[in-house]
Design an enzyme around this catalytic site. Structure first.
Site, PDB file in Angstrom:
ATOM      1  N   ALA A  46       0.850  -1.194   0.000  1.00 22.89           N
ATOM      2  CA  ALA A  46       0.000   0.000   0.000  1.00 22.89           C
ATOM      3  C   ALA A  46       0.881   1.238   0.000  1.00 22.89           C
ATOM      4  O   ALA A  46       1.873   1.305   0.738  1.00 22.89           O
ATOM      5  CB  ALA A  46      -0.905  -0.021   1.230  1.00 22.89           C
ATOM      6  N   GLN A  98      -5.062  -7.343  -5.454  1.00 18.45           N
ATOM      7  CA  GLN A  98      -5.390  -7.822  -4.113  1.00 18.45           C
ATOM      8  C   GLN A  98      -6.603  -7.088  -3.550  1.00 18.45           C
ATOM      9  O   GLN A  98      -6.672  -5.859  -3.618  1.00 18.45           O
ATOM     10  CB  GLN A  98      -4.209  -7.613  -3.171  1.00 18.45           C
ATOM     11  CG  GLN A  98      -4.445  -8.260  -1.816  1.00 18.45           C
ATOM     12  CD  GLN A  98      -3.327  -7.972  -0.821  1.00 18.45           C
ATOM     13  OE1 GLN A  98      -3.180  -6.847  -0.361  1.00 18.45           O
ATOM     14  NE2 GLN A  98      -2.561  -8.977  -0.489  1.00 18.45           N
ATOM     15  N   CYS A 128      -3.070  -8.170   6.500  1.00 18.12           N
ATOM     16  CA  CYS A 128      -2.858  -6.783   6.917  1.00 18.12           C
ATOM     17  C   CYS A 128      -3.016  -6.645   8.435  1.00 18.12           C
ATOM     18  O   CYS A 128      -4.052  -7.002   9.002  1.00 18.12           O
ATOM     19  CB  CYS A 128      -3.828  -5.848   6.200  1.00 18.12           C
ATOM     20  SG  CYS A 128      -3.510  -4.131   6.650  1.00 18.12           S
ATOM     21  N   ASP A 230      11.724 -10.707   4.285  1.00 18.54           N
ATOM     22  CA  ASP A 230      13.169 -10.548   4.447  1.00 18.54           C
ATOM     23  C   ASP A 230      13.991 -11.140   3.301  1.00 18.54           C
ATOM     24  O   ASP A 230      15.131 -11.544   3.498  1.00 18.54           O
ATOM     25  CB  ASP A 230      13.649 -11.162   5.781  1.00 18.54           C
ATOM     26  CG  ASP A 230      12.890 -10.602   6.978  1.00 18.54           C
ATOM     27  OD1 ASP A 230      12.293  -9.517   6.844  1.00 18.54           O
ATOM     28  OD2 ASP A 230      12.876 -11.260   8.035  1.00 18.54           O
ATOM     29  N   GLY A 252       9.460  -7.516  -1.126  1.00 17.16           N
ATOM     30  CA  GLY A 252       8.756  -6.263  -0.843  1.00 17.16           C
ATOM     31  C   GLY A 252       9.720  -5.115  -0.643  1.00 17.16           C
ATOM     32  O   GLY A 252      10.205  -4.504  -1.603  1.00 17.16           O
TER      33      GLY A 252
HETATM   34  C1  FMN Z   1       4.710  -0.009   2.945  1.00 16.15           C
HETATM   35  C2  FMN Z   1       4.160  -1.405   2.935  1.00 16.15           C
HETATM   36  C3  FMN Z   1       2.869  -1.620   2.484  1.00 16.15           C
HETATM   37  C4  FMN Z   1       2.343  -2.918   2.453  1.00 16.15           C
HETATM   38  N1  FMN Z   1       1.100  -3.127   1.945  1.00 16.15           N
HETATM   39  C5  FMN Z   1       0.636  -4.396   1.788  1.00 16.15           C
HETATM   40  C6  FMN Z   1      -0.598  -4.649   1.129  1.00 16.15           C
HETATM   41  O1  FMN Z   1      -1.289  -3.733   0.643  1.00 16.15           O
HETATM   42  N2  FMN Z   1      -1.011  -5.934   1.055  1.00 16.15           N
HETATM   43  C7  FMN Z   1      -0.273  -6.972   1.568  1.00 16.15           C
HETATM   44  O2  FMN Z   1      -0.678  -8.119   1.465  1.00 16.15           O
HETATM   45  N3  FMN Z   1       0.911  -6.759   2.174  1.00 16.15           N
HETATM   46  C8  FMN Z   1       1.392  -5.498   2.274  1.00 16.15           C
HETATM   47  N4  FMN Z   1       2.610  -5.292   2.831  1.00 16.15           N
HETATM   48  C9  FMN Z   1       3.427  -6.454   3.260  1.00 16.15           C
HETATM   49  C10 FMN Z   1       4.365  -6.911   2.116  1.00 16.15           C
HETATM   50  O3  FMN Z   1       3.625  -7.358   1.006  1.00 16.15           O
HETATM   51  C11 FMN Z   1       5.289  -8.041   2.590  1.00 16.15           C
HETATM   52  O4  FMN Z   1       4.513  -9.110   3.013  1.00 16.15           O
HETATM   53  C12 FMN Z   1       6.180  -7.598   3.765  1.00 16.15           C
HETATM   54  O5  FMN Z   1       6.735  -6.316   3.523  1.00 16.15           O
HETATM   55  C13 FMN Z   1       7.310  -8.609   4.004  1.00 16.15           C
HETATM   56  O6  FMN Z   1       8.137  -8.725   2.886  1.00 16.15           O
HETATM   57  P1  FMN Z   1       9.566  -7.952   2.798  1.00 16.15           P
HETATM   58  O7  FMN Z   1      10.353  -8.377   4.009  1.00 16.15           O
HETATM   59  O8  FMN Z   1      10.168  -8.438   1.498  1.00 16.15           O
HETATM   60  O9  FMN Z   1       9.283  -6.506   2.810  1.00 16.15           O
HETATM   61  C14 FMN Z   1       3.139  -4.002   2.900  1.00 16.15           C
HETATM   62  C15 FMN Z   1       4.433  -3.760   3.365  1.00 16.15           C
HETATM   63  C16 FMN Z   1       4.957  -2.496   3.384  1.00 16.15           C
HETATM   64  C17 FMN Z   1       6.361  -2.292   3.867  1.00 16.15           C
END
Ligand code: FMN
Length: 372
Positions: A46, A98, A128, A230, A252
């Protein structure tokens, strides 16, 4: 074709896992009838996953990209801003949109709209942790209400022809193993793939993602699992794929202002971008985002990206501070080009290569397409 792809997956995945054959991150895999060309999925985020982010992700090698979460209530009420999230460009495919909500009928209606807009996959958010969402009974809260979660998945799967995926956390509380109980039921209810971010909702983004849980989920379900959390390097991606048996990884935060991380993970290309390349990518991103959101919204939205792109030792810190003070995105672009004049040539090539062709599939208000 669907049956063949599915049976192939079922035959190869356990074999690979048993022999610990390293998975080729450039190989394709299937979500029902949808071929995903690489093993890296760009995470829904988001306030981040605008069209420019998703198109860039595809260009750098993500096999699948996702929209940020879209409110099913917003779609139901025809909220213009919410409908804007359904704007899909032809070079984004395959793409998942989504949705989040707590009412099965509304989620089914939203899923139909998402399918009509051209999404290849409808993704459901059961992860979420943000109070604004959980207090409505949506997001991660549904891991505590498996019956309702299953009714949602079943209603959505019945409503659309495209595959349905679910993204979830491990559970609400630290140490929770709810995902292992709920996951198999979601697959039975119609989920074609599960993505697990193995942190609790309470953890938000603290601590580490516990991928031993991902391995347990892989063993518990007869559907592909995507490991999320991660993953910031190829070495980490390979280690998680090998230790879990997951079909793909989701990236992410590692890709925020850093599409080169996707290329490194998919292809092993460790070359750091030079300043001209960084500035060219950022300017392309700015221009596309202004086109999508309009100047007023985009100029605020983009500020966080300046730090993400220009950090990592690429530019001195005060330079970012200078950019966020500027009034318009034109002024930002001008200042960036002054700092890296060679970016002009790179940008010209990028712009030529990524001419946008919109898929306009919904009767949406014109302002959404006009970008404000
Ligand atoms: C700024 C931000 C917004 C996010 N928005 C969503 C979202 O809209 N839907 C969702 O399923 N996960 C959302 N996430 C979670 C990410 O999709 C992901 O699961 C999480 O950041 C872990 O992965 P990473 O360690 O690679 O960042 C968001 C994460 C961040 C940091």
């Amino acid at each position: 074709m669907v049956a063949r792809a599915d049976s192939l997956r079922k035959r190869t995945a356990p074999l690979r896992f048993a022999c610990i054959l390293p998975l080729d991150l450039r190989s394709s895999w299937w979500i029902g009838p949808v071929e995903v060309p690489t093993r890296v999925v760009l995470a829904p985020m988001a306030g981040v996953s605008v069209q420019a982010f998703r198109r860039q992700g595809r260009r750098f090698g993500a096999g699948l990209v996702c929209s940020e979460m879209v409110s099913c209530a917003g779609l139901h009420h025809g909220n213009e801003r919410t409908l804007g999230y359904l704007r899909i460009a032809s070079d984004e495919h395959p793409l998942a949109v989504q949705i989040f909500g707590s009412e099965p009928a509304l989620m089914a209606e939203a899923a139909r709209m998402v399918e009509d807009a051209g999404a290849d996959i409808v993704d459901i958010n059961f992860g979420c942790p943000v109070r604004k969402v959980t207090k409505t009974g949506a997001g991660a809260t549904l891991l505590d209400d498996p019956d309702r979660a299953c009714r949602i998945v079943s209603a959505v799967a019945k409503a659309v022809d495209v595959p349905v995926s679910v993204k979830m956390r491990r559970g609400l509380e630290d140490g929770s193993r709810a995902c292992l109980h709920v996951g198999p039921r979601l697959v039975d209810a119609g989920a074609a793939v599960l993505t697990l971010h193995p942190r609790s909702a309470k953890q938000m983004y603290t601590g580490v993602a516990d991928h031993t849980l991902t391995a347990e989920l892989v063993a518990a379900v007869d559907a592909p699992v995507v490991a999320c959390g991660d993953i910031t390097s190829r070495a980490r991606a390979q280690a998680v794929l090998a230790s879990t048996g997951a079909e793909a990884v989701m990236v992410g935060r590692g890709a925020q202002g850093n599409p080169w991380a996707i290329r490194e993970i998919v292809e092993g290309d460790t070359a750091e971008p030079d300043r001209d390349e960084v500035v060219a990518e950022l300017i392309l991103f700015i221009r596309e985002t202004v086109r999508e959101l309009g100047e007023r919204k985009a100029s605020g939205f983009l500020k966080k990206f300046y730090g993400w792109y220009l950090g990592r030792g690429r530019f001195p810190r005060p330079f970012k501070q200078e950019l966020v003070q500027l009034e318009s995105t034109d002024a930002v672009v001008e200042r960036l080009l002054l700092a890296a004049p060679g970016a002009v040539e790179v940008l010209a090539r990028l712009e030529e290569e990524s001419t946008l062709v919109d898929d306009v599939l919904l009767e949406l208000p014109i302002s959404i397409y006009g970008g404000g």
